[in-house]
Design a protein around this motif. Structure first.
Motif, mmCIF file in Angstrom:
data_model
loop_
_atom_site.group_PDB
_atom_site.id
_atom_site.type_symbol
_atom_site.label_atom_id
_atom_site.label_comp_id
_atom_site.label_asym_id
_atom_site.label_seq_id
_atom_site.Cartn_x
_atom_site.Cartn_y
_atom_site.Cartn_z
ATOM 1 N N GLN A 8 -8.977 20.843 -37.161
ATOM 2 C CA GLN A 8 -8.107 19.548 -37.599
ATOM 3 C C GLN A 8 -6.464 20.073 -37.428
ATOM 4 O OE1 GLN A 8 -8.873 16.266 -38.009
ATOM 5 N NE2 GLN A 8 -10.963 17.111 -37.383
ATOM 6 N N ASN A 33 -13.722 21.552 -42.466
ATOM 7 C CA ASN A 33 -13.221 22.229 -41.265
ATOM 8 C C ASN A 33 -12.033 22.952 -41.317
ATOM 9 O OD1 ASN A 33 -14.574 20.228 -39.544
ATOM 10 N ND2 ASN A 33 -13.433 18.673 -40.265
ATOM 11 N N ASN A 55 -8.874 15.053 -33.275
ATOM 12 C CA ASN A 55 -8.544 16.093 -34.423
ATOM 13 C C ASN A 55 -7.325 16.336 -34.531
ATOM 14 O OD1 ASN A 55 -8.248 17.151 -31.748
ATOM 15 N ND2 ASN A 55 -8.810 18.953 -32.285
#
Length: 482
Positions: free
Chosen positions: A337, A300, A359
């Motif tokens: 994130q 991510n 997130n």
């Protein structure tokens, strides 16, 4: 507004120091809380509460609580038997460990130098104990225990002097330094008192020739440094951030600095150059050889948010607006994130809306389960969002793009913003565009990163022998000469 507050705080402190010129005990007490005076002045301006009433109420509550408990704070004792120690390392905040530990672990290898490590912060002591660090000294009882500051034998003399001080007029308010001082004492006088007692016991048990404090401007470091100077014990410390406004009220023999620019700034403030050692930063040393950014297991994108919280540069109102923008950003960028690292001035209550997002992860200041070294966070991130925090310079040094947010134009005098070393946002649209460009690998981003790195290098020296080795050698040299 901050410049006006700093000027007023300095003026008040200087008047009190002059009033008690012959009384070292009072001067140490007054100087110790200098950063608290500023923060509490800002909070008083921002708050609608009556500070005088609050002080009276809080004092009464603590008095009642102590009567109910009906207990006395036990006398201070140490785990290590009395012996001679050459240099004692005394970190109080977790961030101090990032500086202190590498030097401590380096110097402990030298068998001719006797070292010790101690902290009167319970969470730091617990961490040190769990790590089983050699030559650590543990204090028997570190639980906070409120102490009645009115029992200080100089209390009424100090208040008499304080009442003559000029009030600060700002935002249609009259700020009384007496109430600022009492608010600071009500919150932290217990720590002042316990630090005095700890220092006396340290000297009695270990007779250190030198003490390496975490920070000589903040409460514990300031007290210890002044007491050490009275005993002719050498005081070493390392810079943290760029809080030099109150350097005149601190005490040290040697101040280790990240770079030449900070040395020059301190010299302009009147600090003697023979006290200033440009050493570079021990915190960054192990990261300078890293070539690849660490990514998380899901690959991510990661945004690091490191605001300084309301206080020195940002008002509460402004901070809340910035957090709302970040909340909006996290809602839009659901696959990114967001890791929010709170400053010690910040509060998780400002993030009640954003914390529920899947997130978003929030880490409070002092959380011993995660690293306090900003570089550990930087190498795991794709960009940094901040305001005036020096974490911006740290990020630039490791080629991490930085987005700064200033909605109410409180940061117009911040050098790295003015030099266009960051991607600066004053609206949500700005913020959104910058994040899209950075995460989308826009070619213009690389140019800004190179410019930012060049700017940040003014603040960081990288000695060939390494910061830790340089500081260790210097410290040993001073000890041997002593």
């Amino acid at each position: 507004m901050r410049e006006e507050i700093i000027s007023w705080v300095k003026e008040c402190v200087n008047v009190l120091i002059k009033d008690f010129q012959e009384n070292d005990e009072v001067k140490i007490l007054i100087k110790a809380f200098v950063t608290q005076y500023e923060l509490n002045t800002i909070r008083s301006i921002e708050s609608n509460k009556n500070l005088k009433y609050n002080n009276q109420l809080n004092y009464a509550k603590q008095k009642i609580k102590n009567k109910i408990i009906k207990t006395q704070k036990p006398s201070i004792g140490f785990s290590l038997k009395p012996k001679q120690i050459d240099v004692l390392f005394l970190p109080f905040q977790k961030m101090h460990l990032d500086v202190v530990l590498p030097i401590y672990q380096n110097i402990v290898k030298n068998e001719s130098i006797k070292v010790g490590l101690v902290s009167n912060n319970l969470s730091i002591q617990s961490w040190i104990k769990n790590k089983n660090i050699e030559n650590s000294i543990f204090i028997n009882d570190l639980e906070p225990f409120w102490v009645d500051y009115k029992k200080n034998k100089y209390y009424y003399d100090i208040i008499k002097s304080v009442e003559k001080l000029q009030k600060l007029s700002v935002k249609n308010k009259k700020i009384d330094f007496k109430e600022i001082l009492l608010f600071s004492w009500n919150s932290w006088y217990w720590l002042y008192d316990s630090t005095l007692k700890m220092f006396d016991k340290i000297v009695e048990n270990y007779s250190p020739k030198a003490i390496f404090v975490g920070n000589t401007i903040t409460l514990v470091g300031n007290i210890v440094a002044h007491l050490a100077a009275k005993k002719k014990i050498k005081v070493f410390c390392m810079m943290h951030g760029r809080m030099n406004d109150y350097i005149q009220f601190s005490k040290f023999d040697y101040f280790y600095l990240f770079g030449v620019r900070d040395r020059d700034n301190l010299m302009k403030l009147g600090v003697s150059d023979n006290k200033l050692i440009v050493s570079g930063s021990p915190k960054i040393e192990r990261f300078l050889t890293k070539t690849n950014k660490v990514t998380d297991s899901n690959h991510n994108k990661n945004i690091l948010v490191a605001l300084s919280g309301p206080g020195h540069s940002i008002t509460v109102e402004h901070h809340i607006l910035i957090v709302k923008l970040i909340y909006k950003l996290a809602l839009e960028f659901k696959k990114v994130q967001f890791k929010i690292k709170l400053h010690k001035k910040d509060r998780i209550t400002y993030y009640e809306d954003i914390i529920v997002l899947s997130n978003v992860s929030i880490y409070e200041s002092g959380d011993m389960s995660v690293s306090s070294n900003i570089y550990d966070w930087i190498v795991n991130s794709d960009l940094l969002i901040t305001g005036a925090s020096t974490s911006a310079l740290d990020a630039m040094l490791l080629d991490l793009p930085v987005v700064t947010i200033d909605i109410l134009k409180h940061l117009e005098n911040v050098d790295f913003i003015n030099e266009k070393a960051t991607f600066h946002a004053t609206t949500y649209n700005d913020l959104q565009n910058h994040v899209n460009s950075i995460l989308g690998d826009d070619l213009q981003v690389d140019l800004r990163i190179k410019k930012a790195k060049k700017f940040s290098q003014q603040f960081y020296t990288q000695p060939k022998e390494g910061s830790v080795n340089l500081m260790t050698k210097h410290l040993i040299k001073v000890l041997n000469e002593a």
